[in-house]
Design a protein around this motif. Structure first.
Motif, mmCIF file in Angstrom:
data_model
loop_
_atom_site.group_PDB
_atom_site.id
_atom_site.type_symbol
_atom_site.label_atom_id
_atom_site.label_comp_id
_atom_site.label_asym_id
_atom_site.label_seq_id
_atom_site.Cartn_x
_atom_site.Cartn_y
_atom_site.Cartn_z
ATOM 1 N N ARG A 43 0.966 -1.304 0.492
ATOM 2 C CA ARG A 43 0.228 0.190 -0.403
ATOM 3 C C ARG A 43 0.763 0.995 0.100
ATOM 4 N NH1 ARG A 43 -5.964 -0.380 2.310
ATOM 5 N NH2 ARG A 43 -6.341 -2.050 2.531
ATOM 6 N N ALA A 44 2.271 1.050 0.691
ATOM 7 C CA ALA A 44 3.196 2.165 0.448
ATOM 8 C C ALA A 44 3.788 2.477 -0.905
ATOM 9 C CB ALA A 44 4.051 2.477 1.542
ATOM 10 N N GLU A 45 4.402 1.506 -1.214
ATOM 11 C CA GLU A 45 5.100 1.589 -2.647
ATOM 12 C C GLU A 45 4.270 3.036 -3.992
ATOM 13 O OE1 GLU A 45 4.540 -2.227 -4.214
ATOM 14 O OE2 GLU A 45 5.880 -2.782 -2.718
ATOM 15 N N PRO A 46 2.987 2.950 -4.337
ATOM 16 C CA PRO A 46 2.561 4.315 -5.450
ATOM 17 C C PRO A 46 3.103 5.646 -4.432
ATOM 18 C CG PRO A 46 1.176 2.622 -4.274
ATOM 19 C CD PRO A 46 1.763 2.251 -3.518
ATOM 20 N N LEU A 47 2.940 5.610 -3.047
ATOM 21 C CA LEU A 47 3.469 6.560 -2.144
ATOM 22 C C LEU A 47 4.526 7.560 -2.551
ATOM 23 C CD1 LEU A 47 1.182 6.689 0.683
ATOM 24 C CD2 LEU A 47 0.461 8.533 -1.053
ATOM 25 N N ALA A 48 5.794 6.031 -2.733
ATOM 26 C CA ALA A 48 7.000 6.917 -3.592
ATOM 27 C C ALA A 48 7.446 7.511 -4.746
ATOM 28 C CB ALA A 48 7.508 4.848 -3.285
ATOM 29 N N ALA A 49 6.150 7.466 -5.564
ATOM 30 C CA ALA A 49 6.224 8.047 -6.581
ATOM 31 C C ALA A 49 5.483 9.516 -6.274
ATOM 32 C CB ALA A 49 5.437 7.606 -7.366
ATOM 33 N N GLU A 50 4.827 9.817 -4.885
ATOM 34 C CA GLU A 50 4.948 10.775 -5.233
ATOM 35 C C GLU A 50 5.628 11.651 -3.992
ATOM 36 O OE1 GLU A 50 0.496 11.927 -4.069
ATOM 37 O OE2 GLU A 50 0.222 9.798 -5.281
ATOM 38 N N GLY A 51 7.148 10.523 -3.572
ATOM 39 C CA GLY A 51 7.986 11.714 -2.556
ATOM 40 C C GLY A 51 7.745 11.301 -1.399
ATOM 41 N N ALA A 52 6.981 10.002 -1.276
ATOM 42 C CA ALA A 52 7.568 9.635 -0.211
ATOM 43 C C ALA A 52 8.562 8.871 0.708
ATOM 44 C CB ALA A 52 6.128 9.251 0.985
ATOM 45 N N ARG A 53 9.115 8.991 1.696
ATOM 46 C CA ARG A 53 10.238 7.686 2.242
ATOM 47 C C ARG A 53 9.197 7.003 2.597
ATOM 48 N NH1 ARG A 53 12.743 6.769 7.052
ATOM 49 N NH2 ARG A 53 14.904 5.784 6.647
ATOM 50 N N ILE A 54 9.449 5.484 2.500
ATOM 51 C CA ILE A 54 8.796 4.300 2.748
ATOM 52 C C ILE A 54 9.384 3.456 3.663
ATOM 53 C CG2 ILE A 54 7.644 2.208 1.965
ATOM 54 C CD1 ILE A 54 7.541 3.123 -0.604
ATOM 55 N N ALA A 55 8.844 3.139 5.163
ATOM 56 C CA ALA A 55 9.929 2.847 6.515
ATOM 57 C C ALA A 55 10.087 0.906 6.063
ATOM 58 C CB ALA A 55 9.255 3.447 7.786
ATOM 59 N N ALA A 56 10.727 0.359 6.372
ATOM 60 C CA ALA A 56 10.872 -0.658 6.346
ATOM 61 C C ALA A 56 9.793 -1.395 7.806
ATOM 62 C CB ALA A 56 11.672 -1.852 6.860
ATOM 63 N N THR A 57 9.936 -0.241 9.063
ATOM 64 C CA THR A 57 9.582 -0.751 10.226
ATOM 65 C C THR A 57 8.851 0.221 10.752
ATOM 66 O OG1 THR A 57 11.318 -0.627 11.888
ATOM 67 C CG2 THR A 57 10.765 -2.478 10.562
ATOM 68 N N ALA A 58 7.006 0.400 11.318
ATOM 69 C CA ALA A 58 6.911 1.318 12.268
ATOM 70 C C ALA A 58 7.724 2.002 12.891
ATOM 71 C CB ALA A 58 5.674 0.649 13.205
ATOM 72 N N ALA A 59 9.334 1.549 13.650
ATOM 73 C CA ALA A 59 9.567 2.039 14.857
ATOM 74 C C ALA A 59 10.489 3.081 13.603
ATOM 75 C CB ALA A 59 10.995 0.909 15.271
ATOM 76 N N GLU A 60 11.364 2.316 12.245
ATOM 77 C CA GLU A 60 11.814 3.232 11.595
ATOM 78 C C GLU A 60 10.805 4.482 11.502
ATOM 79 O OE1 GLU A 60 13.057 3.013 6.870
ATOM 80 O OE2 GLU A 60 13.217 0.916 8.046
ATOM 81 N N ALA A 61 9.534 4.300 11.197
ATOM 82 C CA ALA A 61 8.982 5.938 10.705
ATOM 83 C C ALA A 61 9.559 6.836 11.666
ATOM 84 C CB ALA A 61 7.557 4.856 9.989
ATOM 85 N N ALA A 62 8.608 6.158 12.712
ATOM 86 C CA ALA A 62 9.133 7.469 13.914
ATOM 87 C C ALA A 62 9.875 7.499 13.787
ATOM 88 C CB ALA A 62 8.391 6.553 15.233
ATOM 89 N N ALA A 63 11.287 7.348 13.524
ATOM 90 C CA ALA A 63 12.580 7.533 14.479
ATOM 91 C C ALA A 63 12.545 8.755 13.180
ATOM 92 C CB ALA A 63 13.533 6.808 13.900
ATOM 93 N N ALA A 64 12.272 8.871 11.726
ATOM 94 C CA ALA A 64 12.301 10.071 11.113
ATOM 95 C C ALA A 64 12.128 10.805 11.290
ATOM 96 C CB ALA A 64 11.768 9.374 9.629
ATOM 97 N N GLY A 65 10.528 11.732 12.423
ATOM 98 C CA GLY A 65 10.856 13.270 12.952
ATOM 99 C C GLY A 65 10.393 13.548 14.110
ATOM 100 N N ARG A 66 9.511 13.977 14.290
ATOM 101 C CA ARG A 66 9.602 14.322 15.715
ATOM 102 C C ARG A 66 7.833 14.877 15.790
ATOM 103 N NH1 ARG A 66 9.889 19.926 19.196
ATOM 104 N NH2 ARG A 66 8.521 19.276 20.758
ATOM 105 N N LEU A 67 7.023 14.870 14.851
ATOM 106 C CA LEU A 67 6.127 14.955 14.386
ATOM 107 C C LEU A 67 5.836 13.134 13.823
ATOM 108 C CD1 LEU A 67 3.052 15.778 14.505
ATOM 109 C CD2 LEU A 67 3.557 16.601 12.393
ATOM 110 N N VAL A 68 4.595 12.414 15.205
ATOM 111 C CA VAL A 68 4.193 11.049 13.956
ATOM 112 C C VAL A 68 2.938 10.876 14.139
ATOM 113 C CG1 VAL A 68 4.313 8.178 14.815
ATOM 114 C CG2 VAL A 68 6.273 10.235 15.309
#
Length: 293
Positions: A43-68
């Motif tokens: 489900r995340a893959e189509p957003l990559a074409a729009e500029g989103a960075r896809i995290a492999a895990t929820a923890a990785e996503a949370a670590a990417a920035g302050r606002l979760v």
């Protein structure tokens, strides 16, 4: 590199159902850097074409920035997804549908992990997200400081309405409005069932129905005024005793049309009970407190 995108606050978004995807697309279109995670990675893959960075895990996503921001299936999914995440110093904004007690418990859970917390209740459908003047907005409750700091970012997908410091308030008002919507939908369903085989085209009846509902909707203001004053028998246009008498006609007509009154019968019964208890000269606002006994 998109310098406009890097100049705006980063958003880490967990959950890419219909609503989560709409949120992600709106933030990306507005130039925000967005890191996304979803349990079903496809489900995340189509957003990559729009500029989103896809995290492999929820923890990785949370670590990417302050606002979760979480927009997951249910409250349990939030705890499961973030179980291994380091939330110290993070601002967790939970847009997952839940009840007030779950929001309060999730706030305590977030605080124990070093995060500030804001609960949200989305009063919009996915097609309304990112559409100016769509009428969609989000209730927020909990940390007023978190909302103040991130309001500009959170307002990109939909308007923001602060419901108070109680973390459960957003869920409470969300459920209250959805309950009103369900009651209205029940009445609409019953009305269309009555006229399903009648002569008037249904699209013409729909105009009459929506105009009628729009005309009576302001009665909600009077309900609030009477509940706050505690006086229910002043400026009554149609008292309950008269309405209960007329309700017999509603039920007879349903029978004649072969329509099950199951959607309206509970409310009609409540009206009759209130009259039987001596409140026939009032309107229906007193029934609010009957429900709270």
């Amino acid at each position: 590199m998109d310098t406009n995108r890097t100049s705006k606050p980063h958003v880490s978004l967990l959950g890419l159902g219909a609503m989560g995807t709409a949120l992600a697309k709106t933030w990306l279109a507005a130039g925000h850097p967005v890191t996304v995670w979803n349990r079903t990675a496809a489900r995340a893959e189509p957003l990559a074409a729009e500029g989103a960075r896809i995290a492999a895990t929820a923890a990785e996503a949370a670590a990417a920035g302050r606002l979760v921001v979480t927009c997951l299936l249910d409250d349990a999914s939030v705890g499961e997804a973030l179980a291994a995440a380091d939330l110290a110093g993070k601002d967790l904004v939970d847009l997952t549908t839940g009840d007030p007690e779950q929001a309060r418990a999730r706030e305590a859970w977030a605080h124990a992990r070093g995060a500030r917390f804001l609960s949200g209740g989305i009063m919009a459908t996915p097609p309304m997200i990112g559409v100016p003047d769509s009428g969609g907005y989000v209730f927020y409750s909990g940390s007023e400081e978190v909302l103040a700091e991130h309001r500009e970012t959170l307002a990109v997908p939909a308007g923001t309405t602060y419901a108070g410091t109680d973390a459960g308030a957003a869920a409470l008002y969300d459920v209250a409005l959805l309950s009103a919507m369900n009651g209205m939908s029940a009445g609409i369903t019953h009305a269309f069932a009555l006229v399903r085989e009648a002569e008037m085209p249904l699209k013409d009846f729909a105009v009459l129905l929506t105009d009628w509902l729009t005309a009576i909707a302001p009665a909600g203001h009077g309900t609030a005024e009477q509940l706050e004053s505690g006086v229910h028998d002043t400026n009554v246009a149609s008292n309950l005793a008269m309405q209960v008498t007329a309700n017999a006609t509603l039920l007879r007509t349903a029978g004649q049309q072969g329509v099950d009154p199951v959607l309206i019968a509970p409310y009609l019964d409540l009206m009759a009970r209130h009259v039987a208890e001596g409140h026939g000269d009032e309107d229906g606002t007193g029934m609010v407190d009957m429900l709270r006994r």
